[in-house]
Design an enzyme around this catalytic site. Structure first.
Site, mmCIF file in Angstrom:
data_model
loop_
_atom_site.group_PDB
_atom_site.id
_atom_site.type_symbol
_atom_site.label_atom_id
_atom_site.label_comp_id
_atom_site.label_asym_id
_atom_site.label_seq_id
_atom_site.Cartn_x
_atom_site.Cartn_y
_atom_site.Cartn_z
ATOM 1 N N SER A 264 0.893 -1.142 0.050
ATOM 2 C CA SER A 264 0.079 0.151 -0.156
ATOM 3 C C SER A 264 0.820 1.261 -0.045
ATOM 4 O O SER A 264 1.975 1.157 0.208
ATOM 5 C CB SER A 264 -0.792 -0.122 1.348
ATOM 6 O OG SER A 264 -0.203 0.430 2.454
ATOM 7 N N LYS A 265 0.217 2.275 -0.145
ATOM 8 C CA LYS A 265 1.094 3.703 -0.470
ATOM 9 C C LYS A 265 1.582 4.030 1.214
ATOM 10 O O LYS A 265 2.623 4.520 1.136
ATOM 11 C CB LYS A 265 0.286 4.730 -0.637
ATOM 12 C CG LYS A 265 -1.081 5.095 -0.327
ATOM 13 C CD LYS A 265 -1.665 6.121 -1.080
ATOM 14 C CE LYS A 265 -2.939 6.426 -0.805
ATOM 15 N NZ LYS A 265 -3.715 7.687 -1.397
ATOM 16 N N ARG A 266 1.021 3.515 2.064
ATOM 17 C CA ARG A 266 1.467 3.674 3.635
ATOM 18 C C ARG A 266 2.587 3.000 3.590
ATOM 19 O O ARG A 266 3.405 3.381 4.694
ATOM 20 C CB ARG A 266 0.308 3.340 4.656
ATOM 21 C CG ARG A 266 -0.880 4.306 4.362
ATOM 22 C CD ARG A 266 -1.152 5.414 4.968
ATOM 23 N NE ARG A 266 -2.422 6.136 4.569
ATOM 24 C CZ ARG A 266 -2.129 7.416 3.686
ATOM 25 N NH1 ARG A 266 -0.966 7.734 3.616
ATOM 26 N NH2 ARG A 266 -2.972 8.069 3.487
ATOM 27 N N ASP A 267 2.755 1.736 3.221
ATOM 28 C CA ASP A 267 3.807 1.126 3.300
ATOM 29 C C ASP A 267 5.165 1.591 3.048
ATOM 30 O O ASP A 267 6.328 1.677 3.675
ATOM 31 C CB ASP A 267 4.009 -0.169 2.436
ATOM 32 C CG ASP A 267 2.876 -1.171 2.958
ATOM 33 O OD1 ASP A 267 2.863 -1.356 4.490
ATOM 34 O OD2 ASP A 267 2.430 -1.918 2.099
#
Ligand code: GLU
Length: 516
Positions: A264-267
């Site tokens: 995910s982009k949060r990763d």
């Protein structure tokens, strides 16, 4: 055979996830391999999710990677416009055609009515209400109302959506190039909205109309779109376009570095790694991300890395130039299993590309960065520097991070090693070496080495007693390329000056250690 025409169809809702770049790459490879066309289409019909700047970002990212579209907004082409927001009338006409042919219908249910129905279903224990085969007859639409009622509602400008009339009791089969045959039961599909109350099409309608009108032959996209494909096949049928339906290939998910769950982009923020091609500045810090470019990646390495996220050539070869990828790529060799986003592998690729790039080309890439740091050395110096450092860097920024001592005096010495290696009583000896080096006339690496070795022999000193002092004194650190090469490049004046400064610094470090 018809010419291959593929499209990359991102929605401009923010920065382009790295998985999107992989999708673009696979499409691009197929187009180039077959002499076909690679089209960029901007799917911007969802006004609520539109983010200004996202389209420019997408184009910049593609260009940075070298995936130049043949057609698209700003790229020309005979099938435009390539921005869906500019094709509104077309979708309306096509939705109307479907209604006229009994393949779609008007639905007048208000949001409140739909909510109420959903709640009622929930109360009755059904948590997944679906507007479709089973429920259509109990809703307010042109299937249940009389022709007169419908005409009146339309005449009164009552808001409506147009929904696809999904056939009942059918198994819908899809031949996916990656997954083989995939089946869907039509009764489990909803009657997808095709045209919204504001007259804008949904993704499904716009996507199919455009793929058809743009004569797309292959749809290569992420796995998350596989469930939608059932509706897409129904739409091709409804329009009578089955004969020209594109071939589908759904790419495997890209998994987190741990291999567990979707990347995910949060990763990216969590792990301190880029998951976007370019940095993106959102409205909030949480919505701002770094990019592969800003991390110091070579775009060729990024493409090579991405190519292998879900595809492999079936051989041991790992390094592929874009040309080689074009030749070797095949949709059949795309895997079904999720591909782990292994950032170490990305770094390895970058290292390989840097090592294998001629020094002059590397210099051209990093020169602006060096200039920004205030470096004003001539190209001969800089090329030698690049050649000395390139096996020791991973990212472009490392040339500066690990090699700034080539351009500026040492401010910070590796104290621990200085303490260990410096023997103040040996200073006079090192001053002799300094003077011998100074006496050399613009020596090359071999001459510096010969001088240092002769000195070691004459004084019965080993490498361990001399080289660390030279390294620490001239570079401040124990790491780096051949110290003889470094000294030769810096020149003997600089070496003399640096050693003088270092002797003082080392003595001070020693004194501090002794006192405390
Ligand atoms: N607009 C869709 C996306 O954002 C396109 C999906 C497709 O390729 O059909 O990914």
């Amino acid at each position: 055979m018809t010419k291959v025409r593929v499209r990359f169809a991102p929605s401009p809702t923010g920065a382009l996830h790295i998985g999107g770049v992989r999708t673009a790459l696979y499409n691009y490879l197929l187009a180039r391999q077959t002499g076909g066309q690679f089209i960029l289409r901007i799917e911007d019909t969802d006004q609520t999710r539109y983010v200004p700047g996202a389209e420019d970002y997408i184009k910049e990212a593609l260009e940075w990677c070298g995936l130049h579209p043949d057609e698209g907004p700003g790229y020309g082409g005979d099938y435009g416009p390539y921005r869906q927001s500019e094709r509104k009338v077309l979708y309306q006409k096509h939705a109307q055609d479907l209604v006229d042919n009994d393949k779609a219908y008007y639905a007048f249910d208000t949001p409140e009515e739909l909510d109420a129905r959903r709640e009622a279903e929930k109360a009755a224990g059904n948590h997944s209400f679906r507007y479709g085969v089973q429920t259509r007859a109990s809703m307010r639409n042109s299937e249940t109302l009389s022709a007169q009622e419908v005409a009146d509602l339309l005449a009164a400008d009552t808001p409506y959506t147009i929904r696809l009339k999904v056939p009942s009791d059918e198994i819908i089969k899809i031949q996916d190039s990656v997954r083989g045959e995939v089946q869907f039961q039509s009764n489990e599909l909803d009657d997808k909205i095709l045209l919204k109350t504001d007259g804008m099409p949904t993704y499904h309608l716009a996507n199919i109309v455009d793929d058809h009108l743009m004569e797309i032959t292959h749809v290569i996209r992420g796995e998350e779109w596989l469930p939608s494909t059932a509706h897409h096949v129904l739409l091709y049928r409804a329009f009578g376009w089955e004969d020209t339906m594109p071939t589908f290939a759904h790419l495997p998910l890209i998994l987190k570095p741990t291999g567990k769950g979707k990347l995910s982009k949060r990763d990216g923020a969590k792990l301190g790694i880029p998951v976007f091609p370019l940095a993106w500045k959102g409205d909030t810090p949480e919505d701002s991300f770094t990019g592969f470019r800003e991390f110091g990646f070579d775009p060729r390495a990024v493409l090579n890395f991405l190519a292998f996220l879900g595809w492999n050539p079936g051989t041991e070869q790992e390094i592929f130039s874009l040309e080689e990828l074009i030749a070797a790529f095949s949709v059949e060799k795309i895997g079904k299993a999720g591909a782990r986003f292994d950032f170490d592998k990305a770094k390895w690729y970058n290292q390989q590309y840097i090592i294998n790039t001629p020094d002059a080309d590397l210099l051209a890439t990093i020169k602006p960065m060096l200039a920004a740091k205030g470096v004003d050395k001539d190209d001969a110096f800089l090329e030698t520097f690049v050649g000395l450092m390139k096996e020791r860097v991973i990212f472009y920024g490392d040339f500066w991070e690990k090699g700034s001592y080539f351009f500026q005096e040492i401010e910070q010495y590796d104290e621990k090693n200085a303490r260990k290696k410096w023997k103040p009583e040996k200073q006079p000896l090192f001053e002799t070496l300094r003077d011998q080096l100074k006496a050399l006339d613009a020596p090359d690496e071999a001459a510096v080495e010969a001088c240092v070795k002769a000195f070691m022999e004459a004084n019965e000193l080993g490498f361990g007693a001399v080289l660390p002092i030279l390294r620490l004194g001239v570079a401040g650190t124990m790491q780096g390329p051949s110290i003889f090469a470094v000294m030769a490049l810096l020149g003997m004046d600089a070496v003399e000056q640096r050693l003088n400064k270092a002797f003082d610094a080392f003595n001070e470090i020693k004194a501090r250690a002794a006192n405390g």
